[in-house]
Design an enzyme around this catalytic site. Structure first.
Site, PDB file in Angstrom:
ATOM      1  N   GLY A 165      84.245  51.801  58.545  1.00 36.81           N
ATOM      2  CA  GLY A 165      83.008  51.915  58.823  1.00 36.81           C
ATOM      3  C   GLY A 165      82.158  53.289  58.930  1.00 36.81           C
ATOM      4  N   ASP A 166      83.048  54.142  59.916  1.00 37.38           N
ATOM      5  CA  ASP A 166      82.335  55.347  60.357  1.00 37.38           C
ATOM      6  C   ASP A 166      83.670  56.374  60.204  1.00 37.38           C
ATOM      7  OD1 ASP A 166      83.567  54.402  62.611  1.00 37.38           O
ATOM      8  OD2 ASP A 166      82.371  55.507  64.062  1.00 37.38           O
ATOM      9  N   GLU A 167      84.761  55.874  59.775  1.00 36.30           N
ATOM     10  CA  GLU A 167      85.870  56.722  59.474  1.00 36.30           C
ATOM     11  C   GLU A 167      85.987  57.165  58.175  1.00 36.30           C
ATOM     12  OE1 GLU A 167      88.911  54.028  60.824  1.00 36.30           O
ATOM     13  OE2 GLU A 167      88.224  53.903  62.611  1.00 36.30           O
ATOM     14  N   THR A 184      83.903  53.493  68.835  1.00 32.19           N
ATOM     15  CA  THR A 184      83.590  53.879  67.283  1.00 32.19           C
ATOM     16  C   THR A 184      82.808  53.013  66.979  1.00 32.19           C
ATOM     17  OG1 THR A 184      85.483  52.622  66.607  1.00 32.19           O
ATOM     18  CG2 THR A 184      85.754  54.966  67.277  1.00 32.19           C
TER      19      THR A 184
END
Length: 415
Positions: free
Chosen positions: A332-334, A415
């Protein structure tokens, strides 16, 4: 029922021939037939003309002989009659000459009965009508008659010369016809060859930009124009298909939201980086990036702003790294960045810090509120830290979470 070409009986297939050979054969056959018919007509006309002249010549000889023996017959001088016959018959090529009185009694005669002459005479009898009989007239009264036959050797000689000339004309005409056929073949086969070669090259190389060249033959030029129109249509469809194929390939390999490579491309890009490292003799670095407090951004401002944050993050990273470096969205946000051609950890640390500073420097507005983003970055190096992807990811993730703990504290890592 439909049958495929593969089901056809090979033994029943029609033998193939080239256009060049077909044109040459057809033109040569047509020319030879025309020449042969013309030659036969000329030969018939020549034989008829020779026969008529021979008949006139034979009539003239008979009258000459009748005129010369008239006086000798009046005096019943057989010796004189024979001498006159011999003086005319043999020099003029007569086969037979007979002088008779009104009772049919021969007063003199000449004949040539050699075998060759007999054969020639049989052939010459097909051309002229023999014998020629002319009356001998003295003071208005018929006192006898002259019967003559011409020798066939002379006539056959004329005919043989005529046939020879016709044969020579036939051979010359055949040569001219062959030259004309070859010229016609060249004029026809060249544009056909260009058309065939271009179509074969287009089919083999998929070079749809090529076109059939123009030709001086109207029908072939029209055919070439039609084929060019078809090629243009195929080129248009090919371009459209290639574009759609490229779009499908891009969407299959890239994240639809950010434009970064998707997770499926991580292993292929890693293998490519390892291969390039082997050729260049230098290693590469793997950076693991995670957004700080991204869940709170989504919860507070909505997913639309969260998507905009991720897009801006990728654009900021692209402005810092090189085009040869790969950006992969793994979650997702990695994100993971493969940076090629690094020599030491200091260079890797410098790049990571530069990315962090750049991200910290931008912000977005939401309902007149400023939304800021920060990231945590961890790095590992190939081949110093590990030679497999899993080992490098583990080390980079460990360093990234270590950095996150320093910033947020262990209990605040979300996260």
């Amino acid at each position: 029922m439909n049958h495929s070409l593969a089901d056809a009986d090979p033994g029943s297939a029609t033998p193939m021939t080239s256009l060049r050979r077909l044109i040459r054969r057809t033109h040569l056959k047509g020319a030879l037939i025309i020449v042969l018919i013309t030659s036969l007509c000329m030969m018939g006309a020549g034989m008829w003309t020779i026969g008529r002249y021979a008949d006139m010549y034979l009539q003239l000889l008979a009258r000459t002989l009748a005129y010369n023996v008239e006086a000798a017959m009046v005096f019943n001088d057989k010796v004189e009659v024979q001498q006159i016959i011999d003086s005319i018959a043999e020099p003029e090529g007569l086969l037979e000459a007979v002088v008779e009185d009104v009772n049919g009694t021969a007063l003199g005669a000449f004949s040539d009965l050699r075998p060759a002459s007999v054969l020639a005479n049989r052939l010459s009898s097909l051309v002229i009508e023999q014998p020629v009989i002319v009356p001998i007239v003295h003071q208005g009264q018929t006192i006898g008659r002259v019967t003559v036959r011409i020798q066939g050797n002379t006539l056959i000689g004329f005919l043989a010369a005529g046939v020879l000339l016709l044969l020579l004309a036939l051979l010359f005409s055949a040569g001219v016809a062959t030259m004309v056929a070859r010229r016609l073949q060249s004029r026809l086969s060249k544009p056909w060859g260009q058309l065939s070669d271009t179509m074969r090259h287009i089919a083999k190389e998929r070079s749809f930009h090529e076109r059939i060249p123009a030709t001086h033959i109207a029908e072939l030029d029209a055919l070439g124009c039609d084929i060019n129109s078809l090629i243009s249509e195929v080129e248009r469809w090919q371009s459209k298909l290639e574009g759609e194929k490229a779009q499908l390939a891009y969407h299959a390999e890239h994240d639809a939201l950010t434009g970064a490579a998707n997770r499926r491309q991580l292993e292929p890009l890693f293998a490519q980086a390892v291969q390039e490292t082997g050729r260049a003799g230098v290693g590469f670095a793997l950076l693991a990036i995670d957004c700080d407090d991204f869940k709170q951004i989504n919860d507070r401002y909505g997913h639309a702003l969260g998507d905009q944050v991720l897009k801006s993050l990728v654009q900021t990273i692209k402005a810092i790294v090189r085009k040869s470096d790969a950006i992969i969205r793994t979650g997702g946000d990695e994100f993971v960045i493969l940076i090629a051609g690094v020599h030491d950890r200091e260079s890797v640390r410098f790049i990571a810090e530069k990315i962090v500073r750049a991200v910290d420097g931008f912000s977005l507005l939401k309902d007149k509120q400023e939304v800021q983003l920060s990231i945590s970055v961890g790095a590992s190096m190939y081949p110093e830290d590990s030679r497999d992807l899993g080992g490098l990811m583990a080390m980079a993730d460990a360093e990234m979470y270590s950095m996150k703990r320093k910033i947020q504290g262990p209990e605040e890592i979300v996260t």
